[in-house]
Design an enzyme around this catalytic site. Structure first.
Site, short mmCIF file in Angstrom:
data_model
loop_
_atom_site.label_atom_id
_atom_site.label_comp_id
_atom_site.label_asym_id
_atom_site.label_seq_id
_atom_site.Cartn_x
_atom_site.Cartn_y
_atom_site.Cartn_z
N TYR A 72 41.05 43.07 14.84
CA TYR A 72 41.51 42.32 16.16
C TYR A 72 42.24 42.20 16.83
CZ TYR A 72 41.38 37.39 17.32
OH TYR A 72 40.90 35.82 17.63
N PHE A 125 33.91 39.27 46.85
CA PHE A 125 32.65 39.86 46.18
C PHE A 125 32.44 38.34 45.86
CE2 PHE A 125 29.89 40.50 42.02
CZ PHE A 125 29.37 41.51 42.93
N ASP A 126 30.77 37.71 45.40
CA ASP A 126 29.91 36.99 45.07
C ASP A 126 31.38 36.27 43.90
OD1 ASP A 126 28.99 38.64 44.02
OD2 ASP A 126 26.81 37.10 44.16
N ASP A 216 41.10 44.20 44.00
CA ASP A 216 39.65 44.21 43.19
C ASP A 216 39.48 45.28 43.57
OD1 ASP A 216 37.19 43.56 42.27
OD2 ASP A 216 36.35 41.73 44.04
N ALA A 218 37.25 47.73 42.15
CA ALA A 218 35.92 48.27 41.07
C ALA A 218 35.53 49.14 41.05
CB ALA A 218 34.48 46.99 41.13
N LYS A 259 32.14 50.08 36.64
CA LYS A 259 31.94 50.51 38.10
C LYS A 259 32.54 51.64 37.64
CE LYS A 259 30.67 46.71 39.65
NZ LYS A 259 31.02 45.10 39.08
N HIS A 451 21.37 32.76 44.12
CA HIS A 451 20.06 33.76 44.17
C HIS A 451 19.68 33.93 42.72
CE1 HIS A 451 24.48 35.51 44.02
NE2 HIS A 451 23.98 36.89 42.90
N1 F0G Z 1 34.80 42.39 42.73
C1 F0G Z 1 33.69 43.62 42.76
C2 F0G Z 1 34.39 44.08 44.02
C3 F0G Z 1 32.48 44.01 41.98
O1 F0G Z 1 31.30 44.44 42.78
C4 F0G Z 1 32.46 43.15 41.13
C5 F0G Z 1 30.70 42.78 40.56
C6 F0G Z 1 32.64 41.61 40.33
C7 F0G Z 1 34.25 41.87 40.47
C8 F0G Z 1 32.29 41.53 39.74
O2 F0G Z 1 33.01 42.45 37.93
O3 F0G Z 1 30.35 42.30 37.46
O4 F0G Z 1 32.12 42.71 35.87
O5 F0G Z 1 32.09 41.04 36.55
N2 F0G Z 1 29.84 43.77 41.35
C9 F0G Z 1 28.33 43.72 40.48
C10 F0G Z 1 27.97 44.18 41.76
C11 F0G Z 1 27.93 42.20 40.31
O6 F0G Z 1 26.37 44.31 41.65
O7 F0G Z 1 28.10 44.37 42.62
P1 F0G Z 1 31.67 41.86 37.05
#
Ligand code: F0G
Length: 459
Positions: A72, A125-126, A216, A218, A259, A451
């Site tokens: 843990y 990102f969304d 950010d 990824a 990613k 969506h």
């Molecule tokens: N930031 C970026 C630039 C992303 O593309 C994503 C996720 C996230 C943050 C959030 O990360 O999914 O691990 O919680 N992108 C995916 C996509 C979902 O399909 O582009 P997460």
């Protein structure tokens, strides 16, 4: 001629996939209320919904899983993970989280210290936007204008418009800016890269006004490879050194490891040197993600992540990866299909605003194209446009997105060039029938991130 790069791996385990008939797909789509997120994956032949957590791990990663220490607190796996992240970033403080949005839910409320603050980004990102808004702040996108000239080559369409960004800081007041977020690569702009020159300028701005700079990242490795390929002065640099320079300019690094760290689940928060902020993050990690040495991950996940982070920076892998995306993009361009040009790092973005000018933004032209491609070829993609963007929280009106994309995201080390040929053929066939496509409206509309679970009908 559209040539391709030979993969730097061979395949040692296969997962069968099955093509369905047109009639099957019609029934599946109806049952899914015309929302591809609601399809069972067995209904999909080639899944380009996302490149997130959908890649193939290497045999080194699978071997590392067996060394997972599931303690843990203070597990050996955490220390191996921490060392890998420190080695790549040069940052002092590292926290694992279950995925990218886990990092966002910990960090954003700490940066937005009082209600009514702003985050400025090349593009949120969304989920990042959602966490900014949940923290009571406003998200401002400030990408360069070149990004909107879909058909014109520009090497770094993901860049921040620095002049505009500074104007926002002056107009809104420095004390109201919670942070500047550089999304690298810039997913919503078409997986487009950011140059180090641009990042340096943004860094200078954050120094001048004493604002935190958050990456950010990824897809930081794909961004680094683009820098090597396109930015003057980096032609003979190592990818890892380019990434290190990138991290040197920022204060905080948030990563969805699903990613470029080549794992199916995982994420991280890395903080350069601010111990107090790290302690605040640890405090929020415990209730939301878990004890700060596992953060919602199993020990074995952290092992695979540590190995994947290094593999993700391998130049041969990256060259092949970016080339797969370019290959698909070129095939579509040759047939006249409008795409964001040049191709981004993880996906081909098809411009459905110009494919379906007869469908208004609030009847979701890109969703209509995505559905048509599924029916045509069994290929699942995702809409990145007005359907995803949602409604203005203040007025309740649908927001018109600057883009109506169909995103074809390519999972890492998963599909062959033959699969991509099948995808291209499907898209080209849909393009030929574009005038017959119809718009959509809601049967059911969820309030947040609509969506994912909305039900749609054709109008
Ligand atoms: N930031 C970026 C630039 C992303 O593309 C994503 C996720 C996230 C943050 C959030 O990360 O999914 O691990 O919680 N992108 C995916 C996509 C979902 O399909 O582009 P997460």
């Amino acid at each position: 001629m559209n040539t391709f790069t030979v993969p730097p791996y061979r395949i040692k385990m296969v997962e069968p996939i099955k093509q369905t008939t047109y009639q099957d797909r019609k029934e599946y789509l109806e049952k899914a209320h015309n929302n591809l997120f609601l399809l069972p994956s067995e209904a999909v032949y080639i899944d380009l919904l996302t490149d997130s957590g959908t890649g193939a791990m290497s045999h080194f990663q699978w071997a590392a899983l067996m060394q997972g220490d599931e303690s843990y607190a203070g597990s050996k796996s955490f220390y191996r993970f921490e060392e890998a992240v420190k080695d790549i970033t040069g940052y002092e403080y590292i926290i694992p989280v279950h995925q990218g949005r886990g990092a966002e839910q910990v960090v954003m409320p700490l940066l937005a210290k009082q209600p009514g603050m702003y985050f400025i980004s090349n593009m949120h990102f969304d989920t990042t936007r959602a966490h900014v808004e949940l923290a009571g702040a406003t998200a401002i996108d400030c990408v360069v204008d070149e990004c909107f000239n879909v058909d014109t080559f520009s090497p770094f369409k993901g860049n921040m418009n620095v002049e505009k960004c500074e104007k926002y800081i002056k107009d809104l007041g420095r004390e109201n800016i919670a942070g500047i977020i550089m999304t690298m690569t810039n997913n919503s702009a078409g997986g487009q890269p950011v140059s180090l020159e641009n990042l340096r300028e943004v860094h200078a701005l954050t120094q001048k006004y004493d604002i935190s700079l958050i990456i950010d990242g990824a897809r930081f490795a794909e961004n680094s490879c683009f820098v090597k390929q396109r930015e003057k002065g980096y032609e003979s640099s190592e990818i890892k050194d380019i990434a290190r320079e990138m991290f040197d300019y920022a204060d905080i690094f948030l990563m969805s490891a699903k990613k470029d760290a080549l794992v199916n689940i995982g994420g991280l928060i890395a903080i350069k040197e601010d111990k107090e902020f790290f302690q605040e993050c640890q405090g929020r990690t415990v209730p939301y993600e878990g004890f700060p040495t596992y953060g919602g991950l199993a020990g074995r996940d952290m092992e695979a992540l540590a190995v994947g982070l290094k593999e993700g920076l391998d130049e041969d892998y990256l060259i092949h990866r970016l080339d797969q995306v370019r290959y698909l993009s070129e095939k579509l361009r040759e047939a006249g299909v409008p795409v964001q040009y040049p191709a981004g790092g993880h996906a081909v973005f098809v411009d459905c605003k110009s494919i379906c000018p007869h469908i208004p933004f609030d009847h979701f032209p890109a969703q209509s194209v995505c559905n048509a491609l599924y029916l045509e070829a069994g290929v699942r993609t995702v809409e990145v446009g007005s359907f995803l963007l949602g409604r203005d929280p203040k007025t309740g009106q649908n927001i018109e997105s600057p883009f109506e994309w169909m995103r074809l995201a390519i999972p890492r080390r998963t599909y062959t060039y033959a699969h991509l040929d099948h995808v291209a053929e499907g898209v080209i066939n849909v393009y030929k029938k574009r005038k017959e496509l119809k718009g959509l409206d809601f049967d059911y509309e969820p309030k947040v991130l609509r969506h994912f679970t909305a039900n749609l009908r054709y109008i």
